[in-house]
Scaffold this motif. Structure first.
Motif, PDB file in Angstrom:
ATOM      1  N   LEU A 128       0.756  -1.266   0.104  1.00 46.98           N
ATOM      2  CA  LEU A 128       0.162  -0.043   0.090  1.00 46.98           C
ATOM      3  C   LEU A 128       1.102   1.435   0.137  1.00 46.98           C
ATOM      4  CD1 LEU A 128      -3.036   0.533   0.010  1.00 46.98           C
ATOM      5  CD2 LEU A 128      -2.974   0.566   2.486  1.00 46.98           C
ATOM      6  N   VAL A 129       1.670   1.232   0.905  1.00 49.82           N
ATOM      7  CA  VAL A 129       2.863   2.433   0.936  1.00 49.82           C
ATOM      8  C   VAL A 129       3.505   2.696  -0.283  1.00 49.82           C
ATOM      9  CG1 VAL A 129       4.787   3.499   2.148  1.00 49.82           C
ATOM     10  CG2 VAL A 129       2.893   2.253   3.535  1.00 49.82           C
ATOM     11  N   LYS A 130       4.121   1.363  -0.714  1.00 47.23           N
ATOM     12  CA  LYS A 130       4.984   1.767  -2.193  1.00 47.23           C
ATOM     13  C   LYS A 130       4.143   2.168  -3.098  1.00 47.23           C
ATOM     14  CE  LYS A 130       7.565  -1.787  -3.455  1.00 47.23           C
ATOM     15  NZ  LYS A 130       8.033  -3.189  -3.407  1.00 47.23           N
ATOM     16  N   ASP A 131       2.709   1.764  -3.474  1.00 43.62           N
ATOM     17  CA  ASP A 131       2.071   2.085  -4.558  1.00 43.62           C
ATOM     18  C   ASP A 131       1.639   3.606  -4.478  1.00 43.62           C
ATOM     19  OD1 ASP A 131       2.144  -0.431  -5.375  1.00 43.62           O
ATOM     20  OD2 ASP A 131       0.117  -1.074  -4.848  1.00 43.62           O
ATOM     21  N   THR A 139      13.165  17.196  -7.287  1.00 44.82           N
ATOM     22  CA  THR A 139      14.045  17.803  -6.388  1.00 44.82           C
ATOM     23  C   THR A 139      13.928  17.269  -4.901  1.00 44.82           C
ATOM     24  OG1 THR A 139      12.395  19.245  -5.864  1.00 44.82           O
ATOM     25  CG2 THR A 139      13.626  20.178  -7.383  1.00 44.82           C
ATOM     26  N   VAL A 140      13.423  16.365  -4.711  1.00 45.48           N
ATOM     27  CA  VAL A 140      13.165  15.686  -3.542  1.00 45.48           C
ATOM     28  C   VAL A 140      13.147  14.195  -3.613  1.00 45.48           C
ATOM     29  CG1 VAL A 140      11.754  15.246  -1.272  1.00 45.48           C
ATOM     30  CG2 VAL A 140      11.896  17.515  -2.274  1.00 45.48           C
ATOM     31  N   GLN A 141      13.792  13.512  -2.604  1.00 45.81           N
ATOM     32  CA  GLN A 141      14.138  12.113  -2.665  1.00 45.81           C
ATOM     33  C   GLN A 141      13.111  11.427  -1.629  1.00 45.81           C
ATOM     34  OE1 GLN A 141      18.001  10.780  -2.412  1.00 45.81           O
ATOM     35  NE2 GLN A 141      17.432   8.484  -1.866  1.00 45.81           N
ATOM     36  N   VAL A 142      12.398  10.360  -1.858  1.00 43.69           N
ATOM     37  CA  VAL A 142      11.719   9.485  -1.115  1.00 43.69           C
ATOM     38  C   VAL A 142      11.987   8.420  -0.589  1.00 43.69           C
ATOM     39  CG1 VAL A 142       9.501   8.753  -0.373  1.00 43.69           C
ATOM     40  CG2 VAL A 142       9.596  10.678  -1.639  1.00 43.69           C
ATOM     41  N   ASP A 143      12.661   8.144   0.633  1.00 44.09           N
ATOM     42  CA  ASP A 143      12.933   6.798   0.981  1.00 44.09           C
ATOM     43  C   ASP A 143      12.248   6.105   1.918  1.00 44.09           C
ATOM     44  OD1 ASP A 143      15.533   7.457  -0.229  1.00 44.09           O
ATOM     45  OD2 ASP A 143      16.765   8.075   1.530  1.00 44.09           O
ATOM     46  N   THR A 144      11.875   4.996   1.691  1.00 43.24           N
ATOM     47  CA  THR A 144      10.999   3.956   2.258  1.00 43.24           C
ATOM     48  C   THR A 144      11.650   2.843   2.969  1.00 43.24           C
ATOM     49  OG1 THR A 144       9.353   4.884   0.548  1.00 43.24           O
ATOM     50  CG2 THR A 144       8.943   2.983   2.287  1.00 43.24           C
ATOM     51  N   ILE A 145      11.076   2.905   4.199  1.00 43.36           N
ATOM     52  CA  ILE A 145      11.721   1.650   5.219  1.00 43.36           C
ATOM     53  C   ILE A 145      10.583   0.831   5.585  1.00 43.36           C
ATOM     54  CG2 ILE A 145      12.891   0.991   7.178  1.00 43.36           C
ATOM     55  CD1 ILE A 145      14.330   3.524   7.290  1.00 43.36           C
ATOM     56  N   LEU A 146      10.255  -0.457   4.850  1.00 44.20           N
ATOM     57  CA  LEU A 146       9.321  -1.302   4.978  1.00 44.20           C
ATOM     58  C   LEU A 146       9.554  -2.178   6.183  1.00 44.20           C
ATOM     59  CD1 LEU A 146       8.549  -1.769   1.062  1.00 44.20           C
ATOM     60  CD2 LEU A 146       7.627  -0.169   2.687  1.00 44.20           C
ATOM     61  N   ARG A 156       8.829   5.604   7.200  1.00 46.17           N
ATOM     62  CA  ARG A 156       9.167   4.319   7.897  1.00 46.17           C
ATOM     63  C   ARG A 156       7.842   3.634   8.550  1.00 46.17           C
ATOM     64  NH1 ARG A 156      12.294   6.918  10.986  1.00 46.17           N
ATOM     65  NH2 ARG A 156      14.290   6.289  10.111  1.00 46.17           N
ATOM     66  N   LEU A 157       7.866   2.400   8.503  1.00 49.61           N
ATOM     67  CA  LEU A 157       6.769   1.480   8.943  1.00 49.61           C
ATOM     68  C   LEU A 157       7.457   0.811  10.051  1.00 49.61           C
ATOM     69  CD1 LEU A 157       6.051   1.933   6.118  1.00 49.61           C
ATOM     70  CD2 LEU A 157       4.806  -0.207   6.208  1.00 49.61           C
ATOM     71  N   GLN A 158       6.541   0.921  11.399  1.00 43.90           N
ATOM     72  CA  GLN A 158       6.837   0.069  12.416  1.00 43.90           C
ATOM     73  C   GLN A 158       5.731  -0.796  12.944  1.00 43.90           C
ATOM     74  OE1 GLN A 158       7.868   3.660  14.843  1.00 43.90           O
ATOM     75  NE2 GLN A 158       9.923   3.132  14.626  1.00 43.90           N
ATOM     76  N   LYS A 167       2.414   1.655  12.454  1.00 46.77           N
ATOM     77  CA  LYS A 167       2.581   3.293  12.367  1.00 46.77           C
ATOM     78  C   LYS A 167       3.458   3.311  11.066  1.00 46.77           C
ATOM     79  CE  LYS A 167       2.504   3.452  17.373  1.00 46.77           C
ATOM     80  NZ  LYS A 167       1.076   4.118  17.534  1.00 46.77           N
ATOM     81  N   VAL A 168       3.143   4.488  10.506  1.00 43.79           N
ATOM     82  CA  VAL A 168       3.611   4.839   9.198  1.00 43.79           C
ATOM     83  C   VAL A 168       4.084   6.374   9.729  1.00 43.79           C
ATOM     84  CG1 VAL A 168       3.485   5.400   6.706  1.00 43.79           C
ATOM     85  CG2 VAL A 168       2.166   3.328   7.834  1.00 43.79           C
ATOM     86  N   THR A 169       5.335   6.812   9.657  1.00 42.72           N
ATOM     87  CA  THR A 169       5.886   7.947   9.925  1.00 42.72           C
ATOM     88  C   THR A 169       6.348   8.562   8.953  1.00 42.72           C
ATOM     89  OG1 THR A 169       8.060   7.316  10.667  1.00 42.72           O
ATOM     90  CG2 THR A 169       6.226   7.460  12.401  1.00 42.72           C
TER      91      THR A 169
END
Length: 474
Positions: A332-335, A348-355, A392-394, A401-403
């Motif tokens: 869901l977060v990746k999509d 101009t902005v990079q999005v990093d995701t920790i699943l 970040r997902l916890q 929790k999605v921060t």
């Protein structure tokens, strides 16, 4: 017709009721003490009368040994010294009788017929006896102490000590002392109750006055902050916070109409000007196509703002059905991030995701979740020219929790308490970013509609962190 109840001040109300309770309590205590004092006085004086009788018997017996009983007993001198026996408040009558009940001598003049009356109380028993002397209204209750006079182990007479019950129970001095004590307790109780009630009523009255000020639109209230009582302090501090929030909301409502009018008027004016230029032939050819394209962009912006208004109002009245489905939060977060990145014109902005390390499923409305995450990412990019947005997902026991953390300029401290208020726009955005101030309030409502929540974790000059909470599927 409605009758207005008569109101009294808190100070008068509690003081009067406390005083009533105090006086009733003191009256009961006074009654109990009075009965106890009278009873104690009676017992003590009867004991003294018994001691007087014993002492008289002893002296008479000792005198008889020297003079002989036939010589006629005499009242010893010590009997008149009542102070010695602590009997200054009473004056008992002492009789010496023979075995037939005839009065031989007394410490008083003997009225005619007394021998018969006195003899009636003799029944051969020693001790204290209560009896009634006289008849009708003149009857009196008396106590008599009876002691045998023995000589050579035979009874040769009796000693009687008599006193009226009223005299035995008379304690006028003790009543006076009791009255002073009860009066002092009543006065001290009233003073304590009055000042305590006044201390309690003062901040409540100040809050009531402040409430009338707020009702009249005056939010500049002055309430004490140095209060020791926890409950009163919480009342005052909560009211001050409420007044501050109401003042901010009032300002927000005041600015609402102007803000909405301005935000909608700008694209309308732009569209009108662009189309008028094309219509009048001022702009032709490729420039005309460019003007029409710009008008369509402004139309899209206006449509978005109107859509936000409609969506917010619909959510506010719970008119939009929420479709909860079981979804993998990682997917869901990746999509959602991918769709948002596709819509960005500049990278101009990079999005990093920790699943999460493993698939975790939640119940969520997919469309609403994407709207929430899109809004948070859009706000983040508006707060920073370039940098990294960290998602970040916890996992917890019952939720995920999605921060969303950015490295932007942050939200001013004075604005943080109001970011979820409808139509509120901080000073940083008010003149730089067009909008209605509905993004975060609408996002929070969407999160709550799926049994989750959206909240601000922290914000400083180093960046801002929001947190979305979703319930896990068990």
């Amino acid at each position: 017709m409605f009758t207005k109840n008569k109101r009294i001040s808190l100070l008068n109300y509690w003081t009067s009721r406390y005083l009533l309770t105090l006086f009733v309590g003191l009256a009961i205590i006074s009654l109990i003490l009075t009965v106890w004092i009278r009873h104690t006085a009676l017992e003590n004086r009867l004991e003294m009368m018994e001691f007087l009788a014993d002492e008289t018997v002893y002296r008479l017996t000792d005198t008889s040994r020297q003079l002989g009983w036939a010589g006629g007993p005499a009242i010893p001198d010590f009997i008149g010294d009542r102070e010695r026996f602590n009997m200054s408040d009473i004056d008992p009558i002492l009789y010496v009788l023979d075995t037939e009940g005839n009065i031989l001598t007394s410490n008083r003049l003997i009225p005619p017929g007394s021998s018969k009356n006195i003899g009636d109380v003799l029944d051969g028993q020693e001790g204290v006896k209560k009896f009634t002397a006289g008849e009708g209204k003149g009857a009196t209750v008396q106590y008599v102490v009876r002691k045998r006079i023995e000589q050579n182990e035979r009874v040769v007479g009796w000693v009687l000590v008599l006193e009226k019950k009223n005299n035995l129970m008379r304690v006028n001095q003790a009543y006076g002392q009791l009255a002073i004590l009860i009066g002092a307790m009543a006065l001290l109780g009233w003073l304590a109750i009055y000042f305590l009630s006044k201390r309690l009523a003062r901040p409540i009255k100040q809050v009531a006055v402040a409430a009338r000020q707020v009702q009249e639109g005056n939010y500049e209230i002055d309430l004490p902050i140095h209060i020791k009582e926890e409950e009163v302090y919480e009342l005052v501090s909560s009211f001050k916070e409420m007044a501050t929030k109401l003042e901010q909301l009032e300002k927000t409502r005041t600015e609402l109409l102007a803000g909405v009018t301005h935000e909608l008027k700008t694209p309308v004016t732009s569209i009108s000007g662009l189309l008028q230029a094309v219509k009048d032939g001022i702009i032709t050819g490729k420039d005309a196509d460019e003007f029409i394209k710009m008008a369509l962009i402004e139309t899209t912006k206006m449509k978005t703002m109107v859509g936000d208004l409609l969506a917010f109002n619909t959510f506010a009245v719970d008119a939009i059905p929420v479709k909860l489905v079981k979804s993998d939060i990682n997917r869901l977060v990746k999509d959602a991030v991918t769709q948002w990145e596709v819509m960005q014109e500049e990278e101009t902005v990079q999005v990093d995701t920790i699943l999460l390390d493993k698939p975790i499923y939640v119940h969520v409305d997919i469309v609403r979740f994407q709207q929430i995450l899109t809004n948070l990412l859009t706000n983040a990019i508006q707060a920073m020219q370039k940098g990294v947005i960290m998602i970040r997902l916890q996992e917890t026991d019952s939720s995920v929790k999605v921060t969303v953390q950015d490295t932007g300029v942050g939200i001013p401290k004075e604005d943080q308490a109001f970011i979820f208020e409808r139509f509120y726009r901080g000073e940083n955005k008010k003149y730089t970013v067009r909008g209605l101030g509905l993004g975060l309030p609408l996002s929070k409502m969407m999160a709550q509609s799926v049994n989750g929540d959206l909240r601000l974790i922290e914000s400083s000059e180093n960046g801002t962190t929001f947190e979305i909470t979703l319930i896990k599927v068990r």
